[in-house]
Design an enzyme around this catalytic site. Sequence first.
Site, short mmCIF file in Angstrom:
data_model
loop_
_atom_site.label_atom_id
_atom_site.label_comp_id
_atom_site.label_asym_id
_atom_site.label_seq_id
_atom_site.Cartn_x
_atom_site.Cartn_y
_atom_site.Cartn_z
N ASP A 13 -0.19 0.04 -0.67
CA ASP A 13 1.52 0.52 -0.63
C ASP A 13 1.70 1.54 -0.01
O ASP A 13 2.72 2.34 -0.31
CB ASP A 13 1.44 0.90 -2.30
CG ASP A 13 1.23 -0.39 -3.08
OD1 ASP A 13 1.75 -1.41 -3.09
OD2 ASP A 13 0.34 -0.31 -3.96
N HIS A 41 4.65 -6.33 0.37
CA HIS A 41 5.24 -5.80 1.56
C HIS A 41 6.54 -5.73 1.48
O HIS A 41 7.38 -6.85 1.72
CB HIS A 41 4.75 -6.33 2.72
CG HIS A 41 3.03 -6.16 3.02
ND1 HIS A 41 2.38 -6.71 4.24
CD2 HIS A 41 2.37 -5.43 2.21
CE1 HIS A 41 1.33 -6.13 4.03
NE2 HIS A 41 1.11 -5.67 2.81
#
Length: 424
Positions: A13, A41
Amino acid sequence: MKNSAIVGINWGDEGKGRMVDLLTQDYDVVVRFQGGGNAGHTVINEKGKFALHLLPSGIFRDGVVNILGNGVALDPENLFKEIEDVRAKGISITPDNLKISDRASLLLPWHRDLDALEEQRLADKKYGSTKQGIAPFYSDKYQKKTVLAGELFYPAELKQHLLDIMEWKNLTLTKVYGAEPYTEAKLDAWLNDACEKIKPFICDTGLFLKDAQAAGKSILFEAQLGSLRDLDYGIYPYTTSSNTSAAFAPIGSGLPSAKITDVIGVVKAYATCVGEGPFVCEMFGDEAEELRKAGNEYGAKTGRPRRVGSLDLVATRYGVEVQAATAIALTKLDVLSYMDKIPVTTHYELNGKKIDRFPFPVALKDCKPVIEYVPGWKCDISGVREWDKLPEAARKYVEYIEKNIGCHIKYVSVGAEREAIIVR
């Protein structure tokens, strides 16, 4: 010709998707080489805001070929849903710009069931799975109990192969978990729906990549998650079930002959972590909630609030080492603009001693963060596009990180949009 990898340095992340979307302007091919639909994403560009899970983040660039390599956990159902969602926003996805390796193993319908059942069994000892079937998938792959995407073109052999695996898998479902068994009819429905829809994209991507390499094409290898979630080098057992390191890119992409020339490691300007496991630099209470809200730290796949903390120099140095990073992209620097002073975890304290080497995973639970503070800049930097125009305190923070992790910070992101970047 360049062969570059974009990888996460910490717990995942970090903002890899936005960096892939940005840098694909300089590449011909983008390859996802590991992981599955548990990725999240987030990409924001002139075409909209997208949360990608399986699709490579180069899918928005005209002329770029995107590949799902053999190392990916290929979920036909969720992949086609994602293709439809992205197409609905005006993005063209065809077999010309998306190719799936015929050697990629299929994530089978029972993998998600088993993932959820095992987390339920573990109760308060759970690993924090996204329940997308990733661990059961990779377990079965290494037991040779999956089917390859290319088998979809051999229906007679495929059907018998699947029935044999189903017979074996039903033993676990029914006798271990007390769940309902799978049937031939359910498998047929899965084959005729989800699998048929992805067949046009499946091909010999190894040959495509070999030819691209011979033609001098530039290839960008895209990873999922980060160093600390790597199966071998991460915070085991709170890892993913594949290798997230750049060194695995040639194997997982289908081009084992590739020599990686550049490794761009992505680091967030503070720390975040989705899921369970040790997170030494973690913040709690109001301090954590303020940072979480400022950075909108909620999982792109799950919506779960991310755990947040100060930038962890110990973990980040280790991540740089694992990835052999040649350059760093520092993301979300703008989020810290509200802070008077910025906390940084410079060392760990373990058994009364200060350490700066990332310890063996079992020891992490006994580590405490050693925090230092650096001055904040207290102004909006989201519109800055040149290094010299950043406030001095912001530049010093970046230089402080760079010095302590031993790798050049080439890119500084000051916003989620494609153009919100400073190149040093």
